[in-house]
Design a protein around this motif. Structure first.
Motif, PDB file in Angstrom:
ATOM      1  N   ILE A   2       0.845  -1.193   0.000  1.00 52.78           N
ATOM      2  CA  ILE A   2       0.000   0.000   0.000  1.00 52.78           C
ATOM      3  C   ILE A   2       0.879   1.240   0.000  1.00 52.78           C
ATOM      4  CG2 ILE A   2      -1.767   1.292   1.256  1.00 52.78           C
ATOM      5  CD1 ILE A   2      -2.698  -1.392   2.429  1.00 52.78           C
ATOM      6  N   THR A   3       0.537   2.193  -0.862  1.00 50.19           N
ATOM      7  CA  THR A   3       1.254   3.476  -0.910  1.00 50.19           C
ATOM      8  C   THR A   3       0.234   4.604  -0.887  1.00 50.19           C
ATOM      9  OG1 THR A   3       1.346   3.253  -3.326  1.00 50.19           O
ATOM     10  CG2 THR A   3       3.324   2.634  -2.081  1.00 50.19           C
ATOM     11  N   ALA A   4       0.680   5.755  -0.384  1.00 52.15           N
ATOM     12  CA  ALA A   4      -0.214   6.904  -0.206  1.00 52.15           C
ATOM     13  C   ALA A   4       0.262   8.093  -1.020  1.00 52.15           C
ATOM     14  CB  ALA A   4      -0.274   7.282   1.282  1.00 52.15           C
ATOM     15  N   GLY A   5      -0.707   8.871  -1.487  1.00 56.18           N
ATOM     16  CA  GLY A   5      -0.426  10.143  -2.136  1.00 56.18           C
ATOM     17  C   GLY A   5      -1.202  11.231  -1.425  1.00 56.18           C
ATOM     18  N   VAL A   6      -0.567  12.378  -1.202  1.00 55.73           N
ATOM     19  CA  VAL A   6      -1.195  13.477  -0.452  1.00 55.73           C
ATOM     20  C   VAL A   6      -1.014  14.781  -1.209  1.00 55.73           C
ATOM     21  CG1 VAL A   6      -1.232  14.751   1.730  1.00 55.73           C
ATOM     22  CG2 VAL A   6      -0.758  12.291   1.745  1.00 55.73           C
ATOM     23  N   ASP A   7      -2.105  15.540  -1.315  1.00 54.65           N
ATOM     24  CA  ASP A   7      -2.078  16.816  -2.020  1.00 54.65           C
ATOM     25  C   ASP A   7      -2.802  17.866  -1.182  1.00 54.65           C
ATOM     26  OD1 ASP A   7      -1.507  18.440  -4.361  1.00 54.65           O
ATOM     27  OD2 ASP A   7      -3.636  18.348  -4.822  1.00 54.65           O
ATOM     28  N   GLY A   8      -2.211  19.043  -1.072  1.00 53.88           N
ATOM     29  CA  GLY A   8      -2.820  20.099  -0.280  1.00 53.88           C
ATOM     30  C   GLY A   8      -4.007  20.734  -0.989  1.00 53.88           C
ATOM     31  N   THR A   9      -5.054  21.052  -0.222  1.00 55.64           N
ATOM     32  CA  THR A   9      -6.225  21.758  -0.740  1.00 55.64           C
ATOM     33  C   THR A   9      -6.605  22.861   0.240  1.00 55.64           C
ATOM     34  OG1 THR A   9      -7.981  20.524   0.391  1.00 55.64           O
ATOM     35  CG2 THR A   9      -7.048  19.522  -1.595  1.00 55.64           C
ATOM     36  N   ARG A  10      -7.547  23.675  -0.151  1.00 56.18           N
ATOM     37  CA  ARG A  10      -7.999  24.755   0.743  1.00 56.18           C
ATOM     38  C   ARG A  10      -8.622  24.203   2.023  1.00 56.18           C
ATOM     39  NH1 ARG A  10     -10.913  29.040  -3.463  1.00 56.18           N
ATOM     40  NH2 ARG A  10      -9.005  29.539  -4.648  1.00 56.18           N
ATOM     41  N   ARG A  11      -9.171  22.992   1.949  1.00 57.54           N
ATOM     42  CA  ARG A  11      -9.863  22.409   3.102  1.00 57.54           C
ATOM     43  C   ARG A  11      -8.959  21.500   3.929  1.00 57.54           C
ATOM     44  NH1 ARG A  11     -14.197  19.199   2.520  1.00 57.54           N
ATOM     45  NH2 ARG A  11     -14.988  20.031   4.479  1.00 57.54           N
ATOM     46  N   GLY A  12      -7.710  21.374   3.547  1.00 58.58           N
ATOM     47  CA  GLY A  12      -6.798  20.504   4.289  1.00 58.58           C
ATOM     48  C   GLY A  12      -5.904  19.732   3.336  1.00 58.58           C
ATOM     49  N   TRP A  13      -5.889  18.414   3.502  1.00 58.51           N
ATOM     50  CA  TRP A  13      -5.038  17.549   2.688  1.00 58.51           C
ATOM     51  C   TRP A  13      -5.866  16.385   2.159  1.00 58.51           C
ATOM     52  CZ3 TRP A  13       0.085  18.962   2.116  1.00 58.51           C
ATOM     53  CH2 TRP A  13       0.571  19.922   3.015  1.00 58.51           C
ATOM     54  N   PHE A  37       1.843   4.379   5.727  1.00 59.17           N
ATOM     55  CA  PHE A  37       2.394   3.790   4.508  1.00 59.17           C
ATOM     56  C   PHE A  37       3.351   4.785   3.859  1.00 59.17           C
ATOM     57  CE2 PHE A  37      -2.068   2.483   5.020  1.00 59.17           C
ATOM     58  CZ  PHE A  37      -1.895   1.123   5.244  1.00 59.17           C
ATOM     59  N   PRO A  38       4.220   4.330   2.948  1.00 56.71           N
ATOM     60  CA  PRO A  38       5.070   5.275   2.232  1.00 56.71           C
ATOM     61  C   PRO A  38       4.228   6.350   1.548  1.00 56.71           C
ATOM     62  CG  PRO A  38       5.801   3.031   1.816  1.00 56.71           C
ATOM     63  CD  PRO A  38       4.507   2.919   2.559  1.00 56.71           C
ATOM     64  N   VAL A  39       4.644   7.600   1.703  1.00 52.85           N
ATOM     65  CA  VAL A  39       3.857   8.743   1.225  1.00 52.85           C
ATOM     66  C   VAL A  39       4.655   9.549   0.207  1.00 52.85           C
ATOM     67  CG1 VAL A  39       2.727  10.908   1.891  1.00 52.85           C
ATOM     68  CG2 VAL A  39       2.646   8.939   3.439  1.00 52.85           C
ATOM     69  N   LEU A  40       3.990   9.918  -0.886  1.00 54.36           N
ATOM     70  CA  LEU A  40       4.485  10.962  -1.775  1.00 54.36           C
ATOM     71  C   LEU A  40       3.549  12.149  -1.617  1.00 54.36           C
ATOM     72  CD1 LEU A  40       5.439   9.075  -5.071  1.00 54.36           C
ATOM     73  CD2 LEU A  40       6.943   9.820  -3.211  1.00 54.36           C
ATOM     74  N   VAL A  41       4.111  13.309  -1.329  1.00 57.39           N
ATOM     75  CA  VAL A  41       3.306  14.498  -1.074  1.00 57.39           C
ATOM     76  C   VAL A  41       3.725  15.625  -2.006  1.00 57.39           C
ATOM     77  CG1 VAL A  41       4.855  15.211   0.823  1.00 57.39           C
ATOM     78  CG2 VAL A  41       2.537  16.146   0.699  1.00 57.39           C
ATOM     79  N   ASP A  42       2.744  16.356  -2.487  1.00 56.10           N
ATOM     80  CA  ASP A  42       3.005  17.485  -3.379  1.00 56.10           C
ATOM     81  C   ASP A  42       3.182  18.753  -2.547  1.00 56.10           C
ATOM     82  OD1 ASP A  42       3.253  19.222  -5.511  1.00 56.10           O
ATOM     83  OD2 ASP A  42       1.105  19.314  -5.914  1.00 56.10           O
ATOM     84  N   ILE A  43       4.343  18.841  -1.901  1.00 54.19           N
ATOM     85  CA  ILE A  43       4.694  20.029  -1.119  1.00 54.19           C
ATOM     86  C   ILE A  43       6.214  20.042  -1.000  1.00 54.19           C
ATOM     87  CG2 ILE A  43       4.831  19.160   1.255  1.00 54.19           C
ATOM     88  CD1 ILE A  43       2.716  22.189   0.247  1.00 54.19           C
ATOM     89  N   PRO A  44       6.831  21.222  -1.048  1.00 50.89           N
ATOM     90  CA  PRO A  44       8.289  21.256  -0.896  1.00 50.89           C
ATOM     91  C   PRO A  44       8.736  20.715   0.461  1.00 50.89           C
ATOM     92  CG  PRO A  44       7.494  23.311  -1.819  1.00 50.89           C
ATOM     93  CD  PRO A  44       6.283  22.550  -1.385  1.00 50.89           C
ATOM     94  N   ILE A  45       9.710  19.823   0.430  1.00 56.61           N
ATOM     95  CA  ILE A  45      10.353  19.305   1.648  1.00 56.61           C
ATOM     96  C   ILE A  45      11.830  19.649   1.530  1.00 56.61           C
ATOM     97  CG2 ILE A  45      11.030  17.210   2.891  1.00 56.61           C
ATOM     98  CD1 ILE A  45       8.399  15.929   1.992  1.00 56.61           C
ATOM     99  N   GLY A  46      12.367  20.266   2.549  1.00 56.19           N
ATOM    100  CA  GLY A  46      13.757  20.715   2.493  1.00 56.19           C
ATOM    101  C   GLY A  46      13.820  22.130   1.939  1.00 56.19           C
ATOM    102  N   LEU A  47      14.223  23.068   2.782  1.00 54.26           N
ATOM    103  CA  LEU A  47      14.226  24.484   2.413  1.00 54.26           C
ATOM    104  C   LEU A  47      15.655  25.019   2.388  1.00 54.26           C
ATOM    105  CD1 LEU A  47      11.228  25.605   4.651  1.00 54.26           C
ATOM    106  CD2 LEU A  47      11.163  25.014   2.220  1.00 54.26           C
ATOM    107  N   PRO A  48      16.047  25.727   1.317  1.00 56.75           N
ATOM    108  CA  PRO A  48      17.426  26.221   1.218  1.00 56.75           C
ATOM    109  C   PRO A  48      17.680  27.402   2.142  1.00 56.75           C
ATOM    110  CG  PRO A  48      16.125  27.061  -0.604  1.00 56.75           C
ATOM    111  CD  PRO A  48      15.220  26.125   0.153  1.00 56.75           C
TER     112      PRO A  48
END
Length: 249
Positions: A2-13, A37-48
């Protein structure tokens, strides 16, 4: 597996869970959290601290004429400013340029994931940044029309249906039930689907930020011209030992 995908929306995730060809669940979280479960998320991780992230520059190059889909990720100090104006001023000093108000509109979500991973460093190995447009490109072999058009939505559904048993009527009911845009559901689904493959890291040897968070983007990998699926033999909720052994993670 099982794998998970997460995307941000105005109402949450909005999130999706996928196992092989099955869509197990689509739901909405008020706050970002680990789904087990392993997650792929559409948000920047790691900030310069200074300069631009290499992964963003490479992602824009891959997307060519759709490069505008990839935000310029500002420096950490700018992300934590109280106002857009102050953030712009800091970023121009440390990165040499400004960044879009569209990014500022999601800055609370960037902070949310950043703080979550800093507080839960053991999850850095299983919660990874990705980008739906890059995933759709890799899975379809071509650039798709904008997700804000009818044609773009149709193209994305067609791509997902190559790999998933997808009931479009149920998907539209889920859209109404969760009160989120259909393209957000499709983005979460392609991220969850992408986790079923071995993953390529952009760049290949990414730098970490000051908190040890990798500045990289994960996309499905093609090996010798063929898709490389992960093994599907795993318990429904797996221990950290198995998490560490996942190909591409």
């Amino acid at each position: 597996m099982i794998t998970a995908g997460v995307d941000g929306t105005r109402r949450g995730w909005v999130y999706a869970l996928v196992e092989e060809r099955k869509v197990l669940e689509i739901g909405l979280m008020e706050r970002f959290s680990f789904l087990g479960f392993p997650v792929l998320v559409d948000i920047p991780i790691g900030l310069p601290e200074t300069g631009e992230r290499v992964c963003d520059r490479l992602a824009r190059k891959i997307l060519s004429r759709r490069a505008g889909c990839v935000f310029t990720v500002p420096v950490r100090e700018a992300v934590y400013q109280k106002t857009y104006e102050d953030a712009l001023m800091i970023n121009r000093k440390k990165q040499g340029k400004g960044f879009s108000v569209q990014f500022w509109n999601i800055v609370e979500k960037v902070r949310e994931v950043d703080l979550f991973l800093r507080e839960n460093p053991s999850l850095v190995s299983v919660i990874k940044e990705s980008h739906p447009e890059l995933c759709f490109l890799r899975l379809s072999g071509r650039l798709l029309a904008s997700k804000h058009t009818e044609e773009g939505i149709k193209q994305r559904i067609d791509v997902l249906r190559r790999f998933l048993t997808l009931d479009v009527k149920e998907l539209k009911k889920t859209e109404e039930r969760l009160k989120v845009a259909l393209h957000d559901l499709l983005d979460a689904l392609v991220l969850a689907l992408s986790g079923q493959f071995s993953l390529e890291t952009i760049p290949e040897n990414p730098p970490n930020d000051r908190y040890g968070l990798p500045m990289s983007i994960k996309i499905p990998k093609i090996i010798n011209g063929r898709w490389n699926f992960l093994s599907t033999v795993s318990p429904s909720r797996f221990p950290s030992v198995l998490l560490q052994s996942l190909v591409g993670y």
